[in-house]
Enzyme design. Structure first.
Site, PDB file in Angstrom:
ATOM      1  N   ARG A 197      -5.014   3.079   3.712  1.00  0.00           N
ATOM      2  CA  ARG A 197      -4.296   1.836   3.442  1.00  0.00           C
ATOM      3  C   ARG A 197      -3.842   1.223   4.757  1.00  0.00           C
ATOM      4  O   ARG A 197      -3.295   1.896   5.613  1.00  0.00           O
ATOM      5  CB  ARG A 197      -3.074   2.199   2.595  1.00  0.00           C
ATOM      6  CG  ARG A 197      -2.218   1.043   2.185  1.00  0.00           C
ATOM      7  CD  ARG A 197      -1.016   1.630   1.421  1.00  0.00           C
ATOM      8  NE  ARG A 197      -0.292   0.619   0.717  1.00  0.00           N
ATOM      9  CZ  ARG A 197       0.602  -0.184   1.284  1.00  0.00           C
ATOM     10  NH1 ARG A 197       0.846  -0.098   2.573  1.00  0.00           N
ATOM     11  NH2 ARG A 197       1.238  -1.077   0.558  1.00  0.00           N
ATOM     12  N   PRO A 198      -4.076  -0.097   4.928  1.00  0.00           N
ATOM     13  CA  PRO A 198      -3.560  -0.755   6.139  1.00  0.00           C
ATOM     14  C   PRO A 198      -2.044  -0.577   6.232  1.00  0.00           C
ATOM     15  O   PRO A 198      -1.343  -0.712   5.229  1.00  0.00           O
ATOM     16  CB  PRO A 198      -3.931  -2.223   5.941  1.00  0.00           C
ATOM     17  CG  PRO A 198      -5.087  -2.194   4.976  1.00  0.00           C
ATOM     18  CD  PRO A 198      -4.818  -1.010   4.082  1.00  0.00           C
ATOM     19  N   ASN A 225       0.491  -2.269   7.449  1.00  0.00           N
ATOM     20  CA  ASN A 225       1.463  -3.340   7.240  1.00  0.00           C
ATOM     21  C   ASN A 225       1.176  -4.205   6.029  1.00  0.00           C
ATOM     22  O   ASN A 225       1.729  -5.287   5.911  1.00  0.00           O
ATOM     23  CB  ASN A 225       1.541  -4.235   8.494  1.00  0.00           C
ATOM     24  CG  ASN A 225       2.090  -3.469   9.681  1.00  0.00           C
ATOM     25  OD1 ASN A 225       2.897  -2.571   9.520  1.00  0.00           O
ATOM     26  ND2 ASN A 225       1.632  -3.813  10.868  1.00  0.00           N
ATOM     27  N   CYS A 226       0.304  -3.770   5.136  1.00  0.00           N
ATOM     28  CA  CYS A 226       0.003  -4.547   3.927  1.00  0.00           C
ATOM     29  C   CYS A 226       0.920  -4.137   2.797  1.00  0.00           C
ATOM     30  O   CYS A 226       1.117  -2.947   2.547  1.00  0.00           O
ATOM     31  CB  CYS A 226      -1.452  -4.367   3.509  1.00  0.00           C
ATOM     32  SG  CYS A 226      -2.606  -5.260   4.554  1.00  0.00           S
ATOM     33  N   LEU A 227       1.461  -5.125   2.103  1.00  0.00           N
ATOM     34  CA  LEU A 227       2.357  -4.849   0.968  1.00  0.00           C
ATOM     35  C   LEU A 227       1.545  -4.407  -0.239  1.00  0.00           C
ATOM     36  O   LEU A 227       0.425  -4.755  -0.407  1.00  0.00           O
ATOM     37  CB  LEU A 227       3.160  -6.097   0.627  1.00  0.00           C
ATOM     38  CG  LEU A 227       4.013  -6.628   1.761  1.00  0.00           C
ATOM     39  CD1 LEU A 227       4.660  -7.949   1.362  1.00  0.00           C
ATOM     40  CD2 LEU A 227       5.085  -5.611   2.137  1.00  0.00           C
TER      41      LEU A 227
END
Length: 108
Positions: free
Chosen positions: A103-104, A106-108
């Site tokens: 999962r990236p 800083n992605c919500l």
């Protein structure tokens, strides 16, 4: 695809082991999001997997994802509208999940 052929995933659907990824796994994960993978999808997925191999991380945010795609594949593909059409929601997060990457950050 039966559950015993799907590699182990976390609660958000990301693979626990990026090495367990196959094109069949990508197709199954995409189908869960009602995405039928086209050549345009595969181009982005292959780009992400090579980005991960080179940098040992997923693009950390959607903005950096768009910028990296633009640098690699040009402005036609490196824009958020194009990427949202391919990978609805948060494109970096959706594309990384389908590409079998972490999962990236800083992605919500």
């Amino acid at each position: 695809m039966t559950s015993n052929t799907m590699p182990e995933r976390n609660s958000e659907g990301f693979l626990e082991n990026a090495q367990a990824w196959t094109e069949g796994v990508a197709t199954a994960i995409a189908a869960e999001d009602d995405i039928q993978l086209s050549d345009n999808h595969w181009e982005i997925i292959k780009f992400l997997r090579s980005f991960y191999k080179e940098h040992e991380m997923s693009p950390p945010s959607n903005r950096l994802f768009v910028r990296a795609v633009k640098e690699a594949l040009g402005e036609d593909k490196g824009n958020s509208i194009y990427l949202m059409q391919l990978f609805p929601g948060t494109p970096a997060k959706t594309a990384c999940r389908i590409a079998g990457l972490p999962r990236p950050t800083n992605c919500l």
